[in-house]
Design an enzyme around this catalytic site. Structure first.
Site, PDB file in Angstrom:
ATOM      1  N   CYS A  87      33.101  29.993  43.297  1.00  0.00           N
ATOM      2  CA  CYS A  87      33.529  31.405  42.607  1.00  0.00           C
ATOM      3  C   CYS A  87      33.551  32.362  43.852  1.00  0.00           C
ATOM      4  O   CYS A  87      32.894  32.032  44.667  1.00  0.00           O
ATOM      5  CB  CYS A  87      32.524  31.735  41.623  1.00  0.00           C
ATOM      6  SG  CYS A  87      33.023  30.553  40.072  1.00  0.00           S
ATOM      7  N   HIS A 137      33.342  36.969  39.825  1.00  0.00           N
ATOM      8  CA  HIS A 137      32.350  37.472  38.902  1.00  0.00           C
ATOM      9  C   HIS A 137      31.199  38.347  39.729  1.00  0.00           C
ATOM     10  O   HIS A 137      31.159  38.266  41.170  1.00  0.00           O
ATOM     11  CB  HIS A 137      31.881  36.491  37.981  1.00  0.00           C
ATOM     12  CG  HIS A 137      31.025  35.422  38.828  1.00  0.00           C
ATOM     13  ND1 HIS A 137      30.004  35.462  39.570  1.00  0.00           N
ATOM     14  CD2 HIS A 137      31.424  34.111  39.081  1.00  0.00           C
ATOM     15  CE1 HIS A 137      29.561  34.344  40.033  1.00  0.00           C
ATOM     16  NE2 HIS A 137      30.272  33.364  39.933  1.00  0.00           N
TER      17      HIS A 137
END
Length: 347
Positions: A207, A191
């Protein structure tokens, strides 16, 4: 190297109609080569930072710092030659989907049925939050994600004296950015980020963070079902077809190899690649040792009778860096406008 870096602009983004995202696209190398791109040198101005230059060229913090030892990242100084490490050894085949080399802090995307590769820097996990090494796929694409912060992450931040809210709504201040690709691993996304200067650092809880403008590009191209493979290769070996052998070295990730013999890992990587190419390069082992002891992130020729990196960099023609600084307003999850050349040369 005869491979040309193509830089282009995709306009009309998913978030802001006026936003344009730069992307680095390379033709796949010919047979006998697994390297793309080329090194560049730019001349900094008094207002430039290494972080600005890195972001413009899709390079991470770890890469720009390692390529320019001794240069102040915030005040490199007017007229300073900055080596931009935009030459890469590709990850091992198969070249399919998304491949992330965790120690390199770099993502490679190989679109299906296209003879090109896109590559972007990524921020990776903090110590004690290791990602799986293996294979999964993209299972969802999320616009304007929200984030309910797990209690263990809240507690970690509180202990560090940096308390964070229990919930982040969608928007430019969301740590998950404004676009996210969900992987098949629980709670692990690729992301954007509201702290883009952390790309290339160890900043996440699992992440993979990319520059917001890069996430726009990835979000447009990547489909649900795209394979994702993560690898742990701090020493990658390659050839660009000119007869030389190159080693690209990165700081090993301790979560995967505590107490491991890094020098042996480099030797094994060199031996395996040489065997796969059915060639017997004569290696400058002292140069290999130096690269293991002090990772550089730039591909360095390691066969004998080749110039060292400094000699190579000194031969490169320096170009003025004449793009406006990103500024504080670009330190959010919203992609900035395309960098504008302002025509300034170093003074």
């Amino acid at each position: 190297m005869n491979i040309k870096l193509i830089r282009f602009i995709l306009c009309g983004g998913l978030l802001l109609d006026a936003t344009c995202a730069f992307a680095a696209e390379f033709p796949l190398p010919p047979a006998g080569s697994n390297m793309v791109g080329q090194l560049q040198v730019v001349l900094a101005r008094h207002q430039d930072t290494l972080l600005d230059i890195a972001r413009h060229y899709d390079v991470g913090y770890n890469e720009i710092r390692a390529a320019n030892p001794g240069v102040d990242p915030w005040l490199p100084g007017a007229g300073t030659r900055v080596l931009v490490p935009t030459e890469y050894v590709l990850p091992p085949k198969p070249w399919q989907g998304i491949i992330i080399n965790i120690p390199a802090r770099r993502l490679f995307y190989f679109p299906a049925d296209q003879k090109v590769v896109y590559t972007f820097p990524v921020g990776i996990f903090r110590p004690k939050w290791p990602d799986p090494v293996g294979s999964t796929k993209i299972i969802a694409k999320v616009k304007n994600p929200t984030w309910t912060v797990p209690k263990n992450i809240q507690e970690e931040h509180a202990k560090a004296g940096e308390p964070i809210p229990a919930f982040f709504p969608a928007g430019p201040d969301n740590p998950m950015g404004e676009l996210a690709l969900e992987t098949g691993w629980s709670q692990i996304f690729i992301h954007g980020t509201n702290k883009p200067w952390g790309v290339g650092m160890r900043v996440s809880h699992g992440c993979f963070h990319v520059y917001p403008e890069n996430e726009v590009q990835l979000f447009k191209m990547v489909k649900v079902g795209t394979p994702v493979r993560t690898i742990d290769q701090p020493y990658v070996v390659g050839s660009n077809g000119n007869g030389n052998l190159y080693l690209q070295s990165f700081e090993p990730v301790e979560a995967y190899h505590k107490g491991g013999n890094n020098q042996q890992r480099a030797v094994d990587a060199i031996t395996a690649f040489s065997s796969s190419q059915h060639q017997g390069w004569t290696i400058n082992w002292q140069r290999v040792i130096n690269l293991v002891q002090k990772p550089n992130t730039v591909p360095v020729a390691i066969n004998i009778h080749t110039p060292d990196l400094q000699a190579v960099a000194d031969q490169l023609s320096a170009q003025p860096y004449d793009f406006a600084p990103y500024g504080d307003n670009a330190n959010t999850a919203t992609p900035p406008p395309a960098p504008v050349s302002i025509g300034n040369t170093p003074k």
